[in-house]
Write a protein that holds these residues in place. Structure first.
Motif, PDB file in Angstrom:
ATOM      1  N   LEU A   1       0.822  -1.202   0.000  1.00  0.00           N
ATOM      2  CA  LEU A   1       0.000   0.000   0.000  1.00  0.00           C
ATOM      3  C   LEU A   1       0.866   1.266   0.000  1.00  0.00           C
TER       4      LEU A   1
ATOM      5  N   SER B   1      -0.025   2.912  -3.468  1.00  0.00           N
ATOM      6  CA  SER B   1      -0.943   4.043  -3.380  1.00  0.00           C
ATOM      7  C   SER B   1      -0.338   5.305  -3.973  1.00  0.00           C
TER       8      SER B   1
ATOM      9  N   TRP C   1      -2.439   7.551  -6.508  1.00  0.00           N
ATOM     10  CA  TRP C   1      -2.740   8.961  -6.243  1.00  0.00           C
ATOM     11  C   TRP C   1      -1.981   9.918  -7.151  1.00  0.00           C
TER      12      TRP C   1
ATOM     13  N   PRO D   1      -2.256  -0.165  -5.631  1.00  0.00           N
ATOM     14  CA  PRO D   1      -2.444  -0.832  -4.337  1.00  0.00           C
ATOM     15  C   PRO D   1      -3.234  -2.121  -4.402  1.00  0.00           C
TER      16      PRO D   1
END
Length: 282
Positions: A92, A96, A100, A190
């Motif tokens: 993660l 991530s 993002w 993720p």
């Protein structure tokens, strides 16, 4: 070096304010207490049996819940369940950033990629060390309470045994965290990275070891898998019988397990840095 320090501090700030970091950490602390102490104590107090403790007599169960036994039981769940949670955290943390779009900003406007990734890895190492110390403190506290309630010795474990257990815990969880970082960099997202990591930890390695029990040549590979090394290191700390903790093995000796785990940590970290530096940021 300044870029690495700044990246580490920035990553620690992000992790500290990120709810997704605290969930797997809290989950492992709770699972550790449930499987190491709660189920065993209920079995001991009621005279019943559970799948986790059915093969151990009451005196052995009680001995495993005393403070002196913490170095032995401390790492028993890390090889599989704790490792799976830390692999999720590592995946993660990196994945991530791709989802993002933050890695694109960092890699194009921030420090060099190697410095940013080194800072992330160091921040995760600090998280792993903090988790291991926290779990050890919680285990010692709960074990001391049980010792007082059952009128048993509450003497603390030997310092060398405790330090060995702490180092082993950091190495086991650190290996799975670094592996999660590598999978997150490979998948660049993720969801896929978490799924791939969990399938490997909980399914693939166990299936391969099952095949190795039938086909001896397969054991040449399975004996040196990450989960085998982690489980063997956890198993090398244990000197009591009757335990059926999933993932705890006696295939490799402690020294070989340490070398393999350290090699996997280095390979995962270097592989992540090499992969991210070679690929486009998109």
């Amino acid at each position: 070096m300044n870029a690495v320090i700044a990246s580490t501090r920035a990553e620690l700030l992000r992790l500290r304010k990120w709810p997704s970091m605290w969930v797997p950490l809290a989950a492992w602390i709770v699972l550790n207490l449930v499987f190491v102490y709660l189920f065993n104590y209920i079995t001991f107090a009621t005279g019943g049996t559970t799948d986790m403790a059915s093969s151990a007599p009451p005196d052995v169960l009680l001995a495993q819940m005393l403070p002196s036994a913490v170095p032995q039981v401390f790492t028993q769940g890390m090889a599989m369940f704790g490792g799976a949670l830390m692999l999720i955290l590592g995946a993660l943390t990196i994945g991530s950033g791709y989802g993002w779009g933050t890695w694109k900003t960092v890699f194009t406007q921030g420090p060099p990629r190697s410095a940013a990734l080194t800072g992330t890895l160091l921040a995760l190492l600090i998280v792993v060390i903090g988790l291991v110390l926290t779990v050890a403190a919680v285990d010692l506290g709960v074990a001391s309470v049980i010792a007082v309630v059952e009128s048993e010795s509450a003497s603390l474990p030997a310092a060398d045994a405790m330090l060995k257990a702490l180092a082993s815990g950091v190495l086991i969880l650190g290996m799975w965290t670094a592996a999660g970082v590598l999978v997150g960099a490979l998948a660049r997202g993720p969801a896929l990275s978490v799924g791939l990591g969990l399938v490997w930890v909980l399914v693939v390695e166990n299936l391969l070891r099952g095949v190795a029990a039938v086909l001896d040549p397969v054991s040449v590979v399975t004996d040196f898998l990450p989960g085998t090394a982690a489980g063997s290191l956890a198993g090398s700390l244990r000197d009591f019988g009757g335990d059926t903790t999933p993932g705890v093995l006696n295939i490799l000796d402690g020294g070989t397990s340490v070398v393999l785990l350290a090699g996997y940590v280095a390979a995962s970290a270097l592989g992540t840095v090499w992969l991210v530096r070679r690929r486009d940021v998109n």
